[in-house]
Structures are given as C-alpha cells and as structure tokens.
Design an enzyme around this catalytic site. Structure first.
Site, mmCIF file in Angstrom:
data_model
loop_
_atom_site.group_PDB
_atom_site.id
_atom_site.type_symbol
_atom_site.label_atom_id
_atom_site.label_comp_id
_atom_site.label_asym_id
_atom_site.label_seq_id
_atom_site.Cartn_x
_atom_site.Cartn_y
_atom_site.Cartn_z
ATOM 1 C CG HIS A 99 18.005 102.057 55.430
ATOM 2 N ND1 HIS A 99 18.037 101.716 56.761
ATOM 3 C CD2 HIS A 99 16.709 102.312 55.143
ATOM 4 C CE1 HIS A 99 16.808 101.765 57.256
ATOM 5 N NE2 HIS A 99 15.987 102.121 56.295
ATOM 6 C CB CYS A 105 22.527 100.695 61.074
ATOM 7 S SG CYS A 105 24.023 101.580 61.548
ATOM 8 C CG HIS A 106 18.491 100.123 60.000
ATOM 9 N ND1 HIS A 106 19.259 101.246 59.815
ATOM 10 C CD2 HIS A 106 17.709 100.374 61.080
ATOM 11 C CE1 HIS A 106 18.941 102.143 60.731
ATOM 12 N NE2 HIS A 106 18.018 101.648 61.514
ATOM 13 N N GLY A 107 20.649 95.954 58.773
ATOM 14 C CA GLY A 107 20.731 94.648 58.128
ATOM 15 C C GLY A 107 20.734 94.635 56.616
#
Length: 190
Positions: A130, A154-156
């Site tokens: 990502h 960080c963003h799952g």
C-alpha cells in the site's frame, strides 16, 4: 616519327605490387589512430556508469534457513529492505491451499509463491504494497492479522499465511523476490 617512349605522368598515382597506394596506407593509419583515441576517451565515461562493488554486493543476499522451525519466520535485509523468510506449518499450508484463488484481489496460489519441492518456505519482501510500511507477523508475539499471516499497522492491511492480501487498502500481495535454493538449507535472494 613520334617518340614511343612513355613518360611518367605526375598525376598518375604510384602503386606497389599489391595495388595499395601510399595515400591509402596513410588514410588507414589516421583512421586507426582516431579510433584508438576515441576509445580512450569513451571507455572511462562508460565504465564510470557501472555499479560500484558495494552496490553489487548488496544485489544478492544469502539466507541460512536451517534454524527456522515450522511456524517461525526470520527477518533479513535485501537491498536495504526487510525480507521475511517463513517456514509454514502443515496447517498454514492447508489454510493457504483451501482459499480459492478466484476470491483473492491478487489471485496467486501458494504454489505460485513458493519453489517446487520447498512449498513450506515462503520468501517475501517485508514491505506493505500500500504505502511501504513494514507489516507485523514475522517475529514471535507480533499481531498476525485476521488471516494468520501479516498485518500492516499503518493502514490495516491483512495478509494470509501465503502473504496474499485479504483485507485492507493494499492493492497486491507481498512481493516474492527472485530467489533460488543453493542447498537444502541456504537460499540466495537476488
């Protein structure tokens, strides 16, 4: 009567026995000297663009996998990025093979991501696809996510036991770098 003796014409080029004129020899010598001079100028310019020894040394990494137990993973460094090498358990292999590849965002089977004869060794880059964070799950006690593989805090993004993206914003699976087994216990990455 006319004089029949031939007179040498100063405009006629003199040739040797093989038909090569003196001027041809000078032309060949001048072009050869210019070519050698050109190479002497171009060679340093081209050779300075070659990678240095420290860059070549970082272009491949050897990893000893003999101490990795089933279910364990180790972290290494390849081209200044984290590298995860995991020995999958039979249960993890079964879970990865039970997932239909058609249901995956980036469809790859476990066999596509491992080497034949070494299906229990998964080698992936430890960089989330990502935004480049380092996922958790390689070290003991780290969060492995909903699918038992890796979790990017960080963003799952959630990855399964084969390093395939299953949930979250990551667009593709964890990258599998080029690698080969140099023996049963050593792999060379790169």
């Amino acid at each position: 009567m006319a004089d029949t003796t031939a007179t040498a014409n100063p405009e006629t080029p003199t040739t040797g026995e093989d038909g090569v004129r003196r001027r041809d020899f000078l032309d060949i010598a001048a072009v050869s000297a210019a070519g050698i001079g050109g190479l002497a100028v171009v060679y340093p310019l081209v050779s300075q663009m070659a990678p240095s020894k420290d860059v070549l040394a970082a272009s491949s990494t050897e990893v000893d996998i003999s101490s990795i137990e089933p279910g364990q993973a180790i972290k290494a460094v390849f081209r200044k990025q984290p590298l995860f090498v995991k020995r999958l358990t039979p249960a993890e292999i079964e879970a990865a093979n039970a997932t239909a590849t058609g249901s995956l965002r980036d469809p790859q089977s476990l066999a596509d991501r491992t080497k034949e004869g070494h299906e229990d060794i998964l080698v992936t880059m430890g960089v989330c696809t990502h935004l480049g964070c380092v996922p958790l799950g390689a070290a003991e006690g780290e969060v492995k996510g909903e699918f038992g593989g890796y979790f990017c805090p960080c963003h799952g993004s959630h990855y399964d036991t084969a390093g395939r993206i299953r949930k979250g914003p990551a667009p593709t699976n964890l990258e599998v770098p080029e690698y080969e087994f140099t023996s049963d216990t050593v792999i060379q990455v790169g």
